[in-house]
Scaffold this motif. Structure first.
Motif: not given
Length: 436
Positions: A165-185
């Motif tokens: 589950r993401g936290a609802g940030a539009y920027i995390c639709g960009e694949e590298t931002a998504l990967i950072n979020s997935l890693e807990g960053q």
């Protein structure tokens, strides 16, 4: 369009959420020994021959993207499904996950075999609670039925899927931002190269695909490739799920072949059944896409090449229709608020520029606009291109430029409300926004 020709939405309304119902409708028919007897490269070749292109917005050929993932690096290969869906006007993935979660799982098993992946993550927008519950229930059923986990269907292939589950940030639709979020960053984009295919999640080869892209795979592997390629256009095969909102008589979710005329989508009985009022513009692919004027809509077709020729984008297939009761300044002000709020703040042009544009738009909306504000907004737009790590700033920059050109009269009408509009606007001297 007949259900049998619907690649992703054929099970809608058929209560396919449970594994038993999904299998009665032909589900999991591709997960058999015949699939696992194919080599990884044969699976990728089939996807390439089908001509499947990414359905998240970029339209990059899926098979080619898979072929970029290196083999035998000594690192695990990951698949990440982008189910964040934060683009304004887009809701297709939400309903795909809710209505037919097992199709996504079946598609992921095919992709996992093709890429030699052991693990997949479904990165879902945190607010999509009903969807997340639907997918988790489907995953439990798939594990119990032996389609996931160790030694699938008696083979040596092992595959696990997790929902994140993401936290609802539009920027995390960009694949590298998504990967950072997935890693807990922090969910911020990365500089490329290296690209995710080489060094993505946990510095390992990673393939990021959209929900609709993965859900197209079961149909492609259960039908002759020619059946898929005969739908769509010569350069974009298959169908697309469109979500239509705004001033149409029947807004909703529709699947249609790529290349379908835009006006057919908006006016035919099969789809939206007509426009309410006098058409003023159409946003063809989500809020970041520049709008089309009524005359441009007449010959427009819903495919990547046509939209590019009209200097807009096909995007995610989110069609937003607005009539002449709406003012372009109001629409752009809403977009300015959204994109300035969603900027991650990593790049100065985006962090400061989107906020600056929003403040100019707010002042015009308050009746405090000045002569030259249109050119000021266009100048801000010109400063975005090629200056940031990701395209979020351009998501506002494109509309800034096009709305102020195509609907200039709307902006001039607002600016004229200020009795002092001919006076020069105070400009910041210390930092952007110092006088705002």
């Amino acid at each position: 369009m007949q259900d049998s020709m619907k690649v992703c939405t054929g099970n809608f309304g058929k209560h396919a959420q449970s594994i038993d119902a999904y299998k009665k409708l032909g589900g999991y028919s591709t997960i058999s020994k015949s699939l696992f007897e194919m080599s990884q490269f044969e699976v990728i070749d089939r996807v390439q021959r089908a001509g499947l292109r990414g359905r998240g917005g970029a339209g990059f050929p899926t098979g080619m993207k898979w072929s970029f993932v290196p083999r035998n690096t000594g690192k695990p290969v990951y698949i990440v499904v982008n189910a964040d869906e934060g683009e304004g006007g887009t809701y297709k993935d939400h309903f795909l996950l809710l209505e037919d979660p097992h199709r996504l799982i079946e598609g992921l098993i095919i992709a996992g075999w093709a890429l030699g992946a052991r693990t997949a993550y479904i990165y879902a927008r945190g607010e999509f609670l009903p969807c997340i519950e639907s997918v988790n229930k489907a995953l439990n059923e798939a594990y119990a039925a032996g389609y996931l986990g160790e030694n699938i269907m008696g083979t040596k292939f092992c595959f696990d899927i997790f929902v994140h589950r993401g936290a609802g940030a539009y920027i995390c639709g960009e694949e590298t931002a998504l990967i950072n979020s997935l890693e807990g960053q922090k969910g911020q984009p990365r500089l490329k190269p290296p690209f995710p295919a080489v060094a993505g999640a946990w510095a390992s080869p990673t393939c990021v695909n959209n929900v609709e892209t993965i859900m197209s795979l079961p149909w492609i592997f259960s039908h002759p490739v020619e059946e898929y390629t005969k739908m769509g256009t010569p350069r974009a095969h298959g169908t697309k799920v469109f979500c239509v909102s705004g001033d149409v008589k029947r807004p909703g979710l529709y699947e249609a072949p790529l290349g379908t005329p835009l006006m057919e989508m908006l006016t035919s009985e099969e789809y939206c059944q007509g426009i309410i009022g006098n058409l003023k513009g159409v946003i063809p692919g989500g809020s970041s896409c520049p709008p089309l004027l009524p005359e441009e809509c007449q010959d427009a077709t819903l495919d990547y090449e046509c939209m590019a020729s009209l200097k807009t984008m096909f995007g995610s297939g989110a069609i937003i229709v607005f009539n002449d009761t709406h003012n372009a300044v109001d629409i752009l002000d809403v977009l300015g608020h959204f994109y300035s709020h969603e900027s991650c703040g990593q790049c100065t042009p985006c962090r400061e520029g989107t906020g600056f544009a929003k403040r100019v738009l707010d002042s015009i909306m308050r009746g405090e606009g000045h002569d030259g504000d249109i050119e000021l907004l266009q100048g801000i737009s010109a400063g975005f291109g090629g200056t940031t790590i990701c395209p979020l700033s351009i998501s506002l920059g494109g509309p800034l430029n096009v709305y102020t050109r195509k609907y200039r009269a709307d902006f001039e009408e607002y600016i004229a409300k200020n009795p002092n509009h001919a006076e020069p606007r105070l400009r910041p001297t210390v930092r952007l926004g110092a006088y705002w």
